[in-house]
Design an enzyme around this catalytic site. Sequence first.
Site, mmCIF file in Angstrom:
data_model
loop_
_atom_site.group_PDB
_atom_site.id
_atom_site.type_symbol
_atom_site.label_atom_id
_atom_site.label_comp_id
_atom_site.label_asym_id
_atom_site.label_seq_id
_atom_site.Cartn_x
_atom_site.Cartn_y
_atom_site.Cartn_z
ATOM 1 N N ALA A 29 -4.535 30.167 57.742
ATOM 2 C CA ALA A 29 -4.143 29.125 56.783
ATOM 3 C C ALA A 29 -5.370 28.792 55.924
ATOM 4 O O ALA A 29 -5.785 27.643 55.811
ATOM 5 C CB ALA A 29 -3.604 27.888 57.493
ATOM 6 N N HIS A 34 -12.608 27.347 53.906
ATOM 7 C CA HIS A 34 -12.912 28.666 54.485
ATOM 8 C C HIS A 34 -13.556 29.574 53.432
ATOM 9 O O HIS A 34 -14.486 30.314 53.726
ATOM 10 C CB HIS A 34 -11.631 29.363 54.971
ATOM 11 C CG HIS A 34 -10.906 28.634 56.050
ATOM 12 N ND1 HIS A 34 -9.711 27.982 55.838
ATOM 13 C CD2 HIS A 34 -11.201 28.452 57.360
ATOM 14 C CE1 HIS A 34 -9.307 27.448 56.968
ATOM 15 N NE2 HIS A 34 -10.179 27.709 57.905
ATOM 16 N N LYS A 150 -19.496 22.234 58.692
ATOM 17 C CA LYS A 150 -20.008 20.998 59.287
ATOM 18 C C LYS A 150 -18.883 19.997 59.552
ATOM 19 O O LYS A 150 -19.095 18.984 60.194
ATOM 20 C CB LYS A 150 -21.023 20.358 58.344
ATOM 21 C CG LYS A 150 -22.354 21.045 58.299
ATOM 22 C CD LYS A 150 -23.265 20.249 57.368
ATOM 23 C CE LYS A 150 -24.658 20.808 57.314
ATOM 24 N NZ LYS A 150 -25.457 20.099 56.296
#
Length: 278
Positions: A29, A34, A150
């Site tokens: 997804a 990403h 993070k």
Amino acid sequence: MVIVNSIEALFKETEKFHGSVGFVPTMGALHEGHLSLIRKARKENDFVVVSIFVNPTQFLEGEDLDAYPRKEEADSKICELAGVDIVFMPNAEMMYEHDELSITAPAIRGFILEGTKRPGHFDGMLQVVMKLLNLIAYNKPTEFRAYFGKKDAQQLALIEQMVRNYFINVQIVPCDIVRDADGLALSSRNVYLSKEEREKALSLSRSLKKATEMVMKKELNVERIKEAMREVLFEVDVEYVALVNRHFEAIEEVEIGNTIILVAASVGKTRLIDNLWI
Ligand code: PAF
């Protein structure tokens, strides 16, 4: 780009690599968050591998394992456009055998915050990350880097510790949180939010902004900052607001350069987390 669905095929492909390898493990997804990891990996390495695997061992009973968004085709396209060399999509059967030895997250970083609400989650996450790192590095790249956001700050701290404790030959590269223009931290779970819920979800990043403003005005007292953040979070179901040092130990005063402010809250049925490193 090649898509590989077996460990044997993965080894065959990585055997062809001569140079540095950047690895981005994901549960699919894929979104801009990403993509920022993939782009960084692309820039810093000769070869890039992305894994897409919704790892069952890090989901607790009753969590959204079955409903977790799966978009394999769209994800592959995104990877291809981003210049990924290998997309590794294993299944649970090839990743796990019946009675496995396990990895246990240490008390201080594992059983607080996310760990309290999701006991066992970090054990499963560490287990799969260890497996994936070993698989991708199987053919001994000259340099090996793995990229983590993070946003999952506790996950990142635990992975860094695992790599240290088990002497794994990889460089962990922490990557900044990516936000939508309105401030919402990107997450695969944001797709679950209705329009009204999304509005409410913005209070997570607003509460972090409030905390920053207070710190900038020299208010360093943790209890007072938490109180002010909770006031901003009045429309969501707050699970925790926490200020810790980079080792995830409790602190009483903010220490600039060594503090993480974290928030977890549910909006409707969707659980969201966000944080800020100061
Ligand atoms: O952050 C995630 O998406 C997962 O926890 C990870 C690191 C891919 C392991 O399954």
